[in-house]
Every structure is written in structure tokens, then in C-alpha cells.
Write a protein that holds these residues in place. Structure first.
Motif, PDB file in Angstrom:
ATOM      1  N   ALA A   9      49.739  46.459  32.567  1.00 44.21           N
ATOM      2  CA  ALA A   9      49.824  45.538  33.988  1.00 44.21           C
ATOM      3  C   ALA A   9      48.927  46.556  34.821  1.00 44.21           C
ATOM      4  N   ARG A  10      49.213  47.688  34.861  1.00 42.28           N
ATOM      5  CA  ARG A  10      48.963  48.962  35.945  1.00 42.28           C
ATOM      6  C   ARG A  10      47.310  49.160  35.740  1.00 42.28           C
ATOM      7  N   GLN A  11      46.969  49.408  34.535  1.00 41.73           N
ATOM      8  CA  GLN A  11      45.689  49.273  34.449  1.00 41.73           C
ATOM      9  C   GLN A  11      44.738  47.900  34.774  1.00 41.73           C
ATOM     10  N   HIS A  12      45.307  46.723  34.517  1.00 46.17           N
ATOM     11  CA  HIS A  12      44.899  45.407  34.854  1.00 46.17           C
ATOM     12  C   HIS A  12      44.553  45.426  36.403  1.00 46.17           C
ATOM     13  N   ILE A  13      45.773  45.941  37.227  1.00 50.88           N
ATOM     14  CA  ILE A  13      45.446  45.982  38.559  1.00 50.88           C
ATOM     15  C   ILE A  13      44.524  47.051  39.289  1.00 50.88           C
ATOM     16  N   ALA A  14      44.419  48.180  38.417  1.00 54.40           N
ATOM     17  CA  ALA A  14      43.319  49.000  38.900  1.00 54.40           C
ATOM     18  C   ALA A  14      42.097  48.245  38.634  1.00 54.40           C
ATOM     19  N   LEU A  15      41.670  47.520  37.541  1.00 57.11           N
ATOM     20  CA  LEU A  15      40.407  46.905  37.420  1.00 57.11           C
ATOM     21  C   LEU A  15      40.183  45.860  38.248  1.00 57.11           C
ATOM     22  N   PHE A  16      41.424  44.930  38.486  1.00 62.86           N
ATOM     23  CA  PHE A  16      41.433  43.993  39.595  1.00 62.86           C
ATOM     24  C   PHE A  16      40.790  44.307  40.930  1.00 62.86           C
ATOM     25  N   GLU A  17      41.428  45.558  41.455  1.00 66.83           N
ATOM     26  CA  GLU A  17      41.074  46.012  42.848  1.00 66.83           C
ATOM     27  C   GLU A  17      39.659  46.664  42.591  1.00 66.83           C
ATOM     28  N   SER A  23      43.463  43.635  47.108  1.00 66.63           N
ATOM     29  CA  SER A  23      44.803  44.412  46.572  1.00 66.63           C
ATOM     30  C   SER A  23      45.701  43.272  45.718  1.00 66.63           C
ATOM     31  N   ALA A  24      45.988  43.740  44.578  1.00 64.54           N
ATOM     32  CA  ALA A  24      47.055  42.829  43.771  1.00 64.54           C
ATOM     33  C   ALA A  24      48.669  43.725  44.032  1.00 64.54           C
ATOM     34  N   VAL A  25      49.502  42.935  44.229  1.00 66.11           N
ATOM     35  CA  VAL A  25      51.000  43.317  44.204  1.00 66.11           C
ATOM     36  C   VAL A  25      51.771  43.302  42.904  1.00 66.11           C
ATOM     37  N   ASP A  26      51.099  42.493  41.959  1.00 63.36           N
ATOM     38  CA  ASP A  26      51.836  42.432  40.657  1.00 63.36           C
ATOM     39  C   ASP A  26      50.851  41.723  39.703  1.00 63.36           C
ATOM     40  N   CYS A  27      51.364  42.190  38.405  1.00 67.84           N
ATOM     41  CA  CYS A  27      50.514  41.612  37.297  1.00 67.84           C
ATOM     42  C   CYS A  27      51.323  41.463  36.032  1.00 67.84           C
ATOM     43  N   VAL A  28      51.381  40.286  35.573  1.00 63.70           N
ATOM     44  CA  VAL A  28      51.992  39.758  34.394  1.00 63.70           C
ATOM     45  C   VAL A  28      51.084  39.451  33.142  1.00 63.70           C
ATOM     46  N   VAL A  29      51.078  40.032  32.059  1.00 62.21           N
ATOM     47  CA  VAL A  29      50.056  39.657  31.074  1.00 62.21           C
ATOM     48  C   VAL A  29      50.945  38.659  30.063  1.00 62.21           C
ATOM     49  N   ASP A  30      50.394  37.246  30.266  1.00 62.34           N
ATOM     50  CA  ASP A  30      51.288  36.355  29.396  1.00 62.34           C
ATOM     51  C   ASP A  30      50.513  35.977  28.183  1.00 62.34           C
ATOM     52  N   GLU A  31      51.081  36.696  27.149  1.00 67.86           N
ATOM     53  CA  GLU A  31      50.543  36.578  26.055  1.00 67.86           C
ATOM     54  C   GLU A  31      50.766  35.131  25.245  1.00 67.86           C
ATOM     55  N   THR A  32      51.590  34.527  25.659  1.00 68.09           N
ATOM     56  CA  THR A  32      51.992  33.259  25.177  1.00 68.09           C
ATOM     57  C   THR A  32      50.701  32.219  25.442  1.00 68.09           C
ATOM     58  N   HIS A  33      50.524  32.149  26.754  1.00 60.68           N
ATOM     59  CA  HIS A  33      49.270  31.352  27.080  1.00 60.68           C
ATOM     60  C   HIS A  33      48.058  32.197  27.239  1.00 60.68           C
ATOM     61  N   ASP A  34      47.685  33.314  26.696  1.00 60.08           N
ATOM     62  CA  ASP A  34      46.635  34.034  26.745  1.00 60.08           C
ATOM     63  C   ASP A  34      45.905  34.045  28.196  1.00 60.08           C
ATOM     64  N   LEU A  37      48.226  37.132  34.876  1.00 62.24           N
ATOM     65  CA  LEU A  37      48.650  36.453  36.305  1.00 62.24           C
ATOM     66  C   LEU A  37      48.644  37.709  37.224  1.00 62.24           C
ATOM     67  N   PHE A  38      47.810  37.514  38.486  1.00 65.48           N
ATOM     68  CA  PHE A  38      47.956  38.649  39.442  1.00 65.48           C
ATOM     69  C   PHE A  38      48.522  37.800  40.590  1.00 65.48           C
ATOM     70  N   VAL A  39      49.244  38.581  41.255  1.00 68.23           N
ATOM     71  CA  VAL A  39      49.833  38.274  42.633  1.00 68.23           C
ATOM     72  C   VAL A  39      48.793  39.040  43.550  1.00 68.23           C
ATOM     73  N   VAL A  40      48.149  38.210  44.560  1.00 66.93           N
ATOM     74  CA  VAL A  40      47.195  38.834  45.416  1.00 66.93           C
ATOM     75  C   VAL A  40      47.947  39.160  46.643  1.00 66.93           C
ATOM     76  N   ALA A  41      47.526  40.139  47.513  1.00 64.74           N
ATOM     77  CA  ALA A  41      48.086  40.377  48.627  1.00 64.74           C
ATOM     78  C   ALA A  41      47.869  39.301  49.596  1.00 64.74           C
ATOM     79  N   ALA A  42      48.649  39.035  50.485  1.00 61.87           N
ATOM     80  CA  ALA A  42      48.671  37.653  51.431  1.00 61.87           C
ATOM     81  C   ALA A  42      47.469  38.129  52.232  1.00 61.87           C
ATOM     82  N   GLY A  43      46.611  36.985  52.303  1.00 62.70           N
ATOM     83  CA  GLY A  43      45.592  37.012  53.096  1.00 62.70           C
ATOM     84  C   GLY A  43      44.200  37.548  52.385  1.00 62.70           C
ATOM     85  N   ILE A  49      38.745  36.110  44.791  1.00 58.55           N
ATOM     86  CA  ILE A  49      37.819  34.872  44.110  1.00 58.55           C
ATOM     87  C   ILE A  49      36.376  35.304  44.377  1.00 58.55           C
ATOM     88  N   GLY A  50      36.034  35.512  45.617  1.00 52.09           N
ATOM     89  CA  GLY A  50      34.625  35.955  45.899  1.00 52.09           C
ATOM     90  C   GLY A  50      33.579  34.435  45.947  1.00 52.09           C
TER      91      GLY A  50
END
Length: 141
Positions: A9-17, A23-34, A37-43, A49-50
């Protein structure tokens, strides 16, 4: 509530940013649903998205999984509403008996979007709301 991140998750957050500039405040790898999930800082959702979704699409290509974004919020009600987006959520109320349950008033036409294919969206919302606000369940009304 304190959120614990795995090394992946930390590696994914670094790549996300790096890819999005947000900024991402959380990342969950959901292997059940492939999906990841990233929680993006408010605002910062628009930044993440871009234009025309290009940044999030580039991120999906780099990760090789579907990416779902949820905007952070300071309250559990706001967080649940954000987690159920793009469904139109009119109101979220909390009820605490033995468990903390969020009741989300969702436009009838958007119940399918809130639930998602095979429950993918509602399960992701429940998982994140539990991690961030100790919400035990989300019920759609």
C-alpha cells in the motif's frame, strides 16, 4: 482511528502521488475484487483524476488493476457519502446501538451504482468507512 498501511500500500501511495500530483491518505489492495482503493486528500480529487481521467487511467496502467478513488472527509457522514459516489446521496445518518451503522439516503435510480457489480462498490465503502471511522455497516435507504 489509526490506519495501518502494508508495504504494498505504501508503494502504491508513492506511485499514486508521483503519477497524479495529489495526496493519498490511505490505500487498500482489494484482491477479492481486483482493485486498489485510494482515499484522496480532501479537495484533491480533481487533481487525482486529471483532465478527461488521464491521470487515474495512467495510474491504472502502471498498477495493472482497477483503481477506485474516494475523497476523504472530516466526518463519517461525509466520508460515507463520498465513498458511495457517483451515486446521489442525499443524507447520511448514524445510529449506534451495539454497532455503528450509517444509513445513506440514496436516490432510487442510483441504488445500483451505490451497490455496484456483485456488491463491489458498497463493500469498498464499508471497508473504508470501517478503517477510517469505525463504521460497522452501511445501509442504503
Amino acid at each position: 482511528m489509526r490506519v495501518t498501511l502494508s508495504d504494498e500500500a505504501r508503494q502504491h501511495i508513492a506511485l499514486f502521488e508521483d503519477v497524479t500530483g495529489a495526496s493519498a491518505v490511505d490505500c487498500v489492495v482489494d484482491e477479492t475484487h481486483d482493485q486498489v482503493l485510494f482515499v484522496v486528500a480532501a479537495g484533491e480529487m480533481g487533481q487525482a483524476i486529471g483532465p478527461d481521467g488521464r491521470r487515474v487511467n495512467r495510474l491504472e496502467d502502471r498498477i495493472g488493476e482497477d483503481v477506485e478513488l474516494v475523497e476523504d472527509a472530516p466526518t463519517p457522514e461525509g466520508f460515507v457519502a463520498n465513498a458511495l459516489a457517483p451515486a446521489a446521496v442525499y443524507n447520511v445518518t448514524l445510529s449506534e446501538n451495539d454497532d455503528l451503522v450509517a444509513y445513506a439516503e440514496v436516490d432510487h435510480a442510483d441504488h445500483g451504482a451505490a451497490i455496484g457489480v456483485n456488491g463491489r462498490n458498497i463493500e469498498a465503502a464499508k471497508r473504508l468507512a470501517n478503517r477510517h471511522f469505525d463504521v460497522d455497516d452501511i445501509q442504503l435507504t
